[in-house]
Motif scaffolding. Structure first.
Motif, PDB file in Angstrom:
ATOM      1  N   LYS A   1       5.637   5.400   5.534  1.00 20.09           N
ATOM      2  CA  LYS A   1       4.555   6.137   6.518  1.00 20.09           C
ATOM      3  C   LYS A   1       4.567   7.605   6.082  1.00 20.09           C
ATOM      4  O   LYS A   1       3.424   8.046   6.039  1.00 20.09           O
ATOM      5  N   ARG A   2       5.747   8.127   5.807  1.00 21.40           N
ATOM      6  CA  ARG A   2       5.669   9.426   5.477  1.00 21.40           C
ATOM      7  C   ARG A   2       4.731   9.718   4.204  1.00 21.40           C
ATOM      8  O   ARG A   2       3.953  10.554   4.185  1.00 21.40           O
ATOM      9  N   ALA A   3       4.692   8.838   3.319  1.00 22.76           N
ATOM     10  CA  ALA A   3       3.966   8.761   2.120  1.00 22.76           C
ATOM     11  C   ALA A   3       2.639   8.695   2.346  1.00 22.76           C
ATOM     12  O   ALA A   3       1.801   9.334   1.731  1.00 22.76           O
ATOM     13  N   MET A   4       2.222   7.630   3.244  1.00 24.96           N
ATOM     14  CA  MET A   4       0.805   7.556   3.649  1.00 24.96           C
ATOM     15  C   MET A   4       0.335   8.841   4.284  1.00 24.96           C
ATOM     16  O   MET A   4      -0.769   9.331   3.870  1.00 24.96           O
ATOM     17  N   ASP A   5       1.189   9.568   5.213  1.00 30.25           N
ATOM     18  CA  ASP A   5       0.737  10.800   5.823  1.00 30.25           C
ATOM     19  C   ASP A   5       0.385  11.600   4.844  1.00 30.25           C
ATOM     20  O   ASP A   5      -0.559  12.529   4.984  1.00 30.25           O
ATOM     21  N   GLU A   6       1.301  11.936   3.633  1.00 30.91           N
ATOM     22  CA  GLU A   6       1.144  13.131   2.985  1.00 30.91           C
ATOM     23  C   GLU A   6      -0.112  12.815   2.122  1.00 30.91           C
ATOM     24  O   GLU A   6      -0.824  13.646   1.648  1.00 30.91           O
ATOM     25  N   MET A   7      -0.558  11.640   1.803  1.00 32.55           N
ATOM     26  CA  MET A   7      -1.632  11.098   1.086  1.00 32.55           C
ATOM     27  C   MET A   7      -2.771  11.452   1.883  1.00 32.55           C
ATOM     28  O   MET A   7      -3.655  11.899   1.305  1.00 32.55           O
ATOM     29  N   GLN A   8      -2.802  11.030   3.038  1.00 32.59           N
ATOM     30  CA  GLN A   8      -3.999  11.394   3.925  1.00 32.59           C
ATOM     31  C   GLN A   8      -4.499  12.944   4.089  1.00 32.59           C
ATOM     32  O   GLN A   8      -5.373  13.352   4.224  1.00 32.59           O
ATOM     33  N   LYS A   9      -2.985  13.543   4.073  1.00 34.42           N
ATOM     34  CA  LYS A   9      -3.235  15.288   4.157  1.00 34.42           C
ATOM     35  C   LYS A   9      -3.983  15.686   2.837  1.00 34.42           C
ATOM     36  O   LYS A   9      -4.883  16.475   3.007  1.00 34.42           O
ATOM     37  N   ALA A  10      -3.525  15.083   1.832  1.00 34.83           N
ATOM     38  CA  ALA A  10      -3.916  15.529   0.525  1.00 34.83           C
ATOM     39  C   ALA A  10      -5.381  15.113   0.220  1.00 34.83           C
ATOM     40  O   ALA A  10      -6.039  15.983  -0.507  1.00 34.83           O
ATOM     41  N   THR A  11      -5.644  13.844   0.587  1.00 36.33           N
ATOM     42  CA  THR A  11      -6.953  13.448   0.466  1.00 36.33           C
ATOM     43  C   THR A  11      -8.163  13.392   1.249  1.00 36.33           C
ATOM     44  O   THR A  11      -9.051  13.413   1.050  1.00 36.33           O
ATOM     45  N   LYS A  12      -7.588  13.848   2.460  1.00 31.30           N
ATOM     46  CA  LYS A  12      -8.501  14.012   3.652  1.00 31.30           C
ATOM     47  C   LYS A  12      -9.134  12.671   3.944  1.00 31.30           C
ATOM     48  O   LYS A  12     -10.093  12.326   4.617  1.00 31.30           O
ATOM     49  N   GLU A  13      -8.348  11.368   3.419  1.00 30.11           N
ATOM     50  CA  GLU A  13      -9.096  10.107   3.930  1.00 30.11           C
ATOM     51  C   GLU A  13      -7.945   9.343   4.584  1.00 30.11           C
ATOM     52  O   GLU A  13      -6.792   9.903   4.811  1.00 30.11           O
ATOM     53  N   THR A  14      -8.651   8.136   5.358  1.00 27.86           N
ATOM     54  CA  THR A  14      -7.447   7.230   5.937  1.00 27.86           C
ATOM     55  C   THR A  14      -7.428   5.951   5.272  1.00 27.86           C
ATOM     56  O   THR A  14      -8.387   5.603   4.993  1.00 27.86           O
ATOM     57  N   PHE A  15      -6.264   5.469   5.213  1.00 26.19           N
ATOM     58  CA  PHE A  15      -5.814   4.440   4.702  1.00 26.19           C
ATOM     59  C   PHE A  15      -4.527   3.852   5.204  1.00 26.19           C
ATOM     60  O   PHE A  15      -3.644   4.444   4.701  1.00 26.19           O
ATOM     61  N   LEU A  16      -4.629   2.987   5.974  1.00 28.78           N
ATOM     62  CA  LEU A  16      -3.417   2.594   6.801  1.00 28.78           C
ATOM     63  C   LEU A  16      -2.394   1.842   5.990  1.00 28.78           C
ATOM     64  O   LEU A  16      -2.325   0.544   6.520  1.00 28.78           O
ATOM     65  N   THR A  17      -1.805   2.034   5.201  1.00 24.16           N
ATOM     66  CA  THR A  17      -1.098   1.309   4.278  1.00 24.16           C
ATOM     67  C   THR A  17       0.475   1.106   4.780  1.00 24.16           C
ATOM     68  O   THR A  17       1.094   0.191   4.689  1.00 24.16           O
ATOM     69  N   ALA A  18       0.563   1.983   5.773  1.00 25.38           N
ATOM     70  CA  ALA A  18       2.029   1.989   6.520  1.00 25.38           C
ATOM     71  C   ALA A  18       1.624   2.043   7.923  1.00 25.38           C
ATOM     72  O   ALA A  18       1.811   3.167   8.501  1.00 25.38           O
ATOM     73  N   ARG A  19       1.110   0.955   8.846  1.00 23.75           N
ATOM     74  CA  ARG A  19       0.550   1.213  10.009  1.00 23.75           C
ATOM     75  C   ARG A  19       1.803   1.051  11.074  1.00 23.75           C
ATOM     76  O   ARG A  19       2.050   1.952  11.837  1.00 23.75           O
ATOM     77  N   LYS A  20       2.199  -0.140  11.366  1.00 23.38           N
ATOM     78  CA  LYS A  20       3.445  -0.193  12.160  1.00 23.38           C
ATOM     79  C   LYS A  20       4.812  -1.201  11.626  1.00 23.38           C
ATOM     80  O   LYS A  20       5.986  -0.865  11.947  1.00 23.38           O
ATOM     81  N   GLY A  21       4.034  -2.294  10.666  1.00 23.26           N
ATOM     82  CA  GLY A  21       5.301  -2.805   9.970  1.00 23.26           C
ATOM     83  C   GLY A  21       6.162  -3.608  10.947  1.00 23.26           C
ATOM     84  O   GLY A  21       7.359  -3.948  10.560  1.00 23.26           O
TER      85      GLY A  21
END
Length: 404
Positions: free
Chosen positions: A219-239
């Protein structure tokens, strides 16, 4: 094309290669991929082909195309982009059916309860476009994973994918890994996988790899990518395991077709349940099923087509059109024939050698499943798509009474 690239890659090399397959939904397979990379095992997504890895002295570097996509999924790529992999081992992974053409390689079938996997995929990619009930009825051809197949909605696709690989387990080693166990007993699950792949790692190494592959890190990796790209891609939603109990209404569950339901809790009900499913759909005698479903004259022609197909002779447009010119053919019989032709289409698009024992077994499974679930609307819709593919006019069959 993908499989040929893999074969070219290994020409002249003494490399042990394995493969991971999973249905094209959010099954959690990235967790296993991250664990393997943490353990210095080269793990390659075939979708990137030659643009996945490059080499610099003793280091293996991930290429930009693969890096930019996989950083959404794999937390290890936020720490390193260069690796020293154990020599002569490579694991390929993707949502593929045609991996069967690589030979009898050890294969991991990574699955998750489809109710969770499908809902998670819906939230990741489709929530802004469809309501959930509409998404569950949406037929897809999966252009990125197995183009043209299966033209079925999510639950039905999941079932056909899983039962295909269960059929292939009669010819090659296939180990099923349940997402649930990666949550309950992650270290033991990884150790079982490594033993199956004949790869040695210490318990401490496995524990460290599992820790680094945690949902929190993903989830941390996903959050970092969302900040970097300004996109939303829920690859780690709840698991979560069994999230479906809170996300599905009773009406939605009741609306899932019979074929969609048979992979619910596939492993929960024990070995006897799995054996029963294999006997019912994989070891079924499709020729007997066909004989029970078609008039004698039609059955005779269809069996000849099957025999010729399995000897490597392609079906022609003329013989299909001739078949549909038989007088007094009912809508039900027309659709049953189309369901058989659809099974042939699946096999033709998966196997390089459709005369192989594996192709014959897959055809048997697909025909058995299509005909046993002929009353399920998605199976009928796939049959209609098949008729359109052969340019068969649908009007004569849907405008007349059931005459045979």
């Amino acid at each position: 094309m993908v499989i040929q690239e893999i074969k070219n890659h290994f020409d002249g090399q003494e490399t042990a290669s394995y493969q991971i397959v999973s249905p094209p939904f959010s099954c959690g397979v990235a967790w296993l991929v991250n664990v393997l990379l943490e353990l210095d095992i080269k793990t390659t997504n075939v979708g990137f082909g030659q643009n996945h890895w490059s080499f610099e002295n003793d280091l293996t570097l991930i290429e930009p195309d693969a890096l930019n996509h996989l950083k959404w999924h794999l937390p290890i790529l936020h720490r390193q982009e260069k690796f020293i992999f154990e020599a002569n081992i490579e694991v390929f992974w993707e949502h593929r059916l045609d991996f069967v053409n690589q030979g009898h390689k050890k294969t991991i079938l990574f699955i998750r309860d489809p109710r969770d996997a499908i809902y998670s995929m819906y939230c990741r990619n489709y929530k802004e476009h469809y309501t959930f009930d509409v998404y569950l009825k949406r037929q897809d051809v999966w252009p990125d994973h197995f183009p043209g197949l299966f033209e079925l909605p999510p639950f039905e696709t999941f079932t056909f994918f899983v039962f295909f690989w269960m059929t292939m387990s009669r010819f090659m080693p296939v180990k099923i890994i349940d997402f649930k166990n990666t949550k309950i007993i992650p270290v033991k699950t990884v150790q079982e996988i490594l033993k199956y792949l004949e790869i040695d790692r210490t318990t401490q190494e496995v524990e460290k790899a599992v820790e680094h592959s945690s949902f929190e890190n993903a989830k941390r990796a996903m959050d970092e990518m969302q900040k970097a790209t300004k996109e939303t891609f829920l690859t780690a939603r709840k698991g979560k395991v069994d999230e479906w109990k809170q996300t599905y209404s009773e009406e939605l569950l009741l609306g899932i077709t019979e074929v969609g339901k048979i992979s619910f809790g596939l492993l929960d009900e024990g070995e006897a349940h799995v054996s029963h499913l294999i006997d019912t759909y994989i070891k079924a005698d499709s020729r007997s099923i066909i004989a029970d479903k078609l008039p004698e004259e039609v059955n005779e022609i269809v069996v000849k087509i099957l025999d010729r197909f399995q000897s490597g002779i392609d079906i022609t447009r003329e013989e299909v059109h001739t078949l549909y010119q038989i007088e007094n053919m009912s809508t039900k019989v027309a659709l049953r024939i189309a369901m058989i032709l659809e099974a042939l289409y699946y096999v033709e698009n998966i196997f390089e050698d459709k005369t192989s024992d594996e192709a014959r077994a897959a055809l048997n499974t697909f025909i058995a499943m299509n005909l046993r679930f002929e009353d399920d609307y998605p199976i009928q819709q796939a049959a209609v798509s098949c008729l359109r593919r052969w340019s068969i006019s649908l009007k004569p069959f849907f405008d007349k009474a059931q005459t045979c």
